[in-house]
Write an enzyme that holds these catalytic residues in place. Structure first.
Site, PDB file in Angstrom:
ATOM      1  N   PRO A   9      50.182   8.364  42.660  1.00 30.54           N
ATOM      2  CA  PRO A   9      50.303   7.830  43.969  1.00 30.54           C
ATOM      3  C   PRO A   9      49.079   6.665  44.163  1.00 30.54           C
ATOM      4  CG  PRO A   9      49.728   9.946  44.098  1.00 30.54           C
ATOM      5  CD  PRO A   9      50.144   9.756  42.549  1.00 30.54           C
ATOM      6  N   ASN A  10      49.666   5.631  44.763  1.00 27.44           N
ATOM      7  CA  ASN A  10      48.662   4.633  45.337  1.00 27.44           C
ATOM      8  C   ASN A  10      47.908   3.622  44.065  1.00 27.44           C
ATOM      9  OD1 ASN A  10      48.726   5.481  48.092  1.00 27.44           O
ATOM     10  ND2 ASN A  10      47.619   7.620  47.354  1.00 27.44           N
ATOM     11  N   ARG A  17      43.434  -2.148  46.565  1.00 26.69           N
ATOM     12  CA  ARG A  17      42.807  -1.025  46.956  1.00 26.69           C
ATOM     13  C   ARG A  17      41.669  -0.560  46.723  1.00 26.69           C
ATOM     14  NH1 ARG A  17      44.412   4.911  43.862  1.00 26.69           N
ATOM     15  NH2 ARG A  17      43.228   6.026  45.537  1.00 26.69           N
ATOM     16  N   TYR A  22      38.008   0.613  42.238  1.00 25.48           N
ATOM     17  CA  TYR A  22      39.063   0.449  41.322  1.00 25.48           C
ATOM     18  C   TYR A  22      39.306  -0.937  40.640  1.00 25.48           C
ATOM     19  CZ  TYR A  22      40.431   4.912  43.086  1.00 25.48           C
ATOM     20  OH  TYR A  22      40.496   6.181  43.510  1.00 25.48           O
ATOM     21  N   ASN A  70      47.629   9.245  34.449  1.00 21.14           N
ATOM     22  CA  ASN A  70      46.828   8.967  35.649  1.00 21.14           C
ATOM     23  C   ASN A  70      47.586   9.564  36.903  1.00 21.14           C
ATOM     24  OD1 ASN A  70      45.076   8.570  37.420  1.00 21.14           O
ATOM     25  ND2 ASN A  70      44.338   6.514  37.027  1.00 21.14           N
ATOM     26  N   ALA A  73      45.832  11.072  42.885  1.00 17.92           N
ATOM     27  CA  ALA A  73      45.339  12.206  43.807  1.00 17.92           C
ATOM     28  C   ALA A  73      46.102  13.706  43.415  1.00 17.92           C
ATOM     29  CB  ALA A  73      45.838  12.017  45.263  1.00 17.92           C
ATOM     30  N   GLU A  94      44.844  12.607  29.775  1.00 22.35           N
ATOM     31  CA  GLU A  94      44.469  12.297  31.202  1.00 22.35           C
ATOM     32  C   GLU A  94      43.560  11.402  31.339  1.00 22.35           C
ATOM     33  OE1 GLU A  94      42.920  15.897  33.040  1.00 22.35           O
ATOM     34  OE2 GLU A  94      42.477  14.797  34.941  1.00 22.35           O
ATOM     35  N   HIS A  96      41.215   8.620  33.999  1.00 26.18           N
ATOM     36  CA  HIS A  96      41.026   8.008  35.289  1.00 26.18           C
ATOM     37  C   HIS A  96      40.164   6.870  35.287  1.00 26.18           C
ATOM     38  CE1 HIS A  96      42.594  11.602  37.181  1.00 26.18           C
ATOM     39  NE2 HIS A  96      42.004  12.375  36.360  1.00 26.18           N
ATOM     40  N   ARG A 103      32.111  11.594  42.479  1.00 28.64           N
ATOM     41  CA  ARG A 103      32.639  11.151  43.592  1.00 28.64           C
ATOM     42  C   ARG A 103      32.832  12.749  44.421  1.00 28.64           C
ATOM     43  NH1 ARG A 103      37.838   7.844  43.019  1.00 28.64           N
ATOM     44  NH2 ARG A 103      37.624   7.470  45.232  1.00 28.64           N
TER      45      ARG A 103
HETATM   46  C1  DQA Z   1      41.958   8.315  40.254  1.00 29.85           C
HETATM   47  C2  DQA Z   1      40.806   9.227  40.897  1.00 29.85           C
HETATM   48  C3  DQA Z   1      41.793  10.124  41.743  1.00 29.85           C
HETATM   49  O1  DQA Z   1      40.825  10.979  42.437  1.00 29.85           O
HETATM   50  C4  DQA Z   1      42.237   9.395  42.961  1.00 29.85           C
HETATM   51  O2  DQA Z   1      42.950  10.097  43.878  1.00 29.85           O
HETATM   52  C5  DQA Z   1      43.003   8.212  42.504  1.00 29.85           C
HETATM   53  C6  DQA Z   1      42.623   7.438  41.268  1.00 29.85           C
HETATM   54  C7  DQA Z   1      41.149   7.314  39.236  1.00 29.85           C
HETATM   55  O3  DQA Z   1      41.949   6.869  38.337  1.00 29.85           O
HETATM   56  O4  DQA Z   1      40.029   7.051  39.305  1.00 29.85           O
HETATM   57  O5  DQA Z   1      44.037   7.740  43.024  1.00 29.85           O
HETATM   58  O6  DQA Z   1      42.847   8.996  39.405  1.00 29.85           O
END
Ligand code: DQA
Length: 136
Positions: A9-10, A17, A22, A70, A73, A94, A96, A103
């Protein structure tokens, strides 16, 4: 070799964003450069804001050589995605973009880390390239 990148998501909003966290590059243009870097590897891409669609896509990707996941959230909340990861034999990394451990505390918990084959965190978009390298 076939690698699937799954973004949660997002992450469709990368580039606009929270650019301080990011970065300002959108994922489509990053993906183009990643594919150009590895012309012999088929890199498939899927993004969804919906948990069940991500689970379905993990099931559908069971025959590929590796998945770079990835879950954004959902990393911090989803038993369902963790169970999907456990249900297939394909190698799963995995990734990120940000260093989740630097964070908020709720980002320190990952339901996925104990069940994936490897973890790459905090290298910006380069985390995905490092994921590809690790699968190669
Ligand atoms: C994320 C880190 C997550 O905590 C966050 O909710 C994201 C992006 C990252 O790639 O840094 O949406 O997965």
């Amino acid at each position: 070799m076939k690698i699937t990148i799954i973004n949660g998501p997002n992450l469709n909003l990368l580039g606009s964003r929270e650019t301080d966290i990011y970065g300002s590059q959108n994922f489509d243009s990053y993906l183009e450069s990643l594919r150009a870097l590895y012309p012999k590897i088929e890199i498939e891409y899927f993004q969804s804001n919906i948990e069940g669609e991500i689970i379905n896509y993990i099931h559908e990707s069971k025959d590929c050589d590796g998945i770079i996941l990835n879950a954004a959230a959902y990393t911090h909340t989803s038993v369902g995605i963790a169970d999907a990861v456990k249900s297939i034999n394909c190698k799963i990394i995995e990734v990120h973009i940000s260093n989740t451990y630097s964070r908020e505390e709720f980002r320190h918990k990952s339901f996925l880390s104990p069940v994936v084959d490897g973890i790459i965190i905090g290298f910006g978009l380069d985390s995905y390239r490092l994921g590809v390298e690790s699968l190669i």
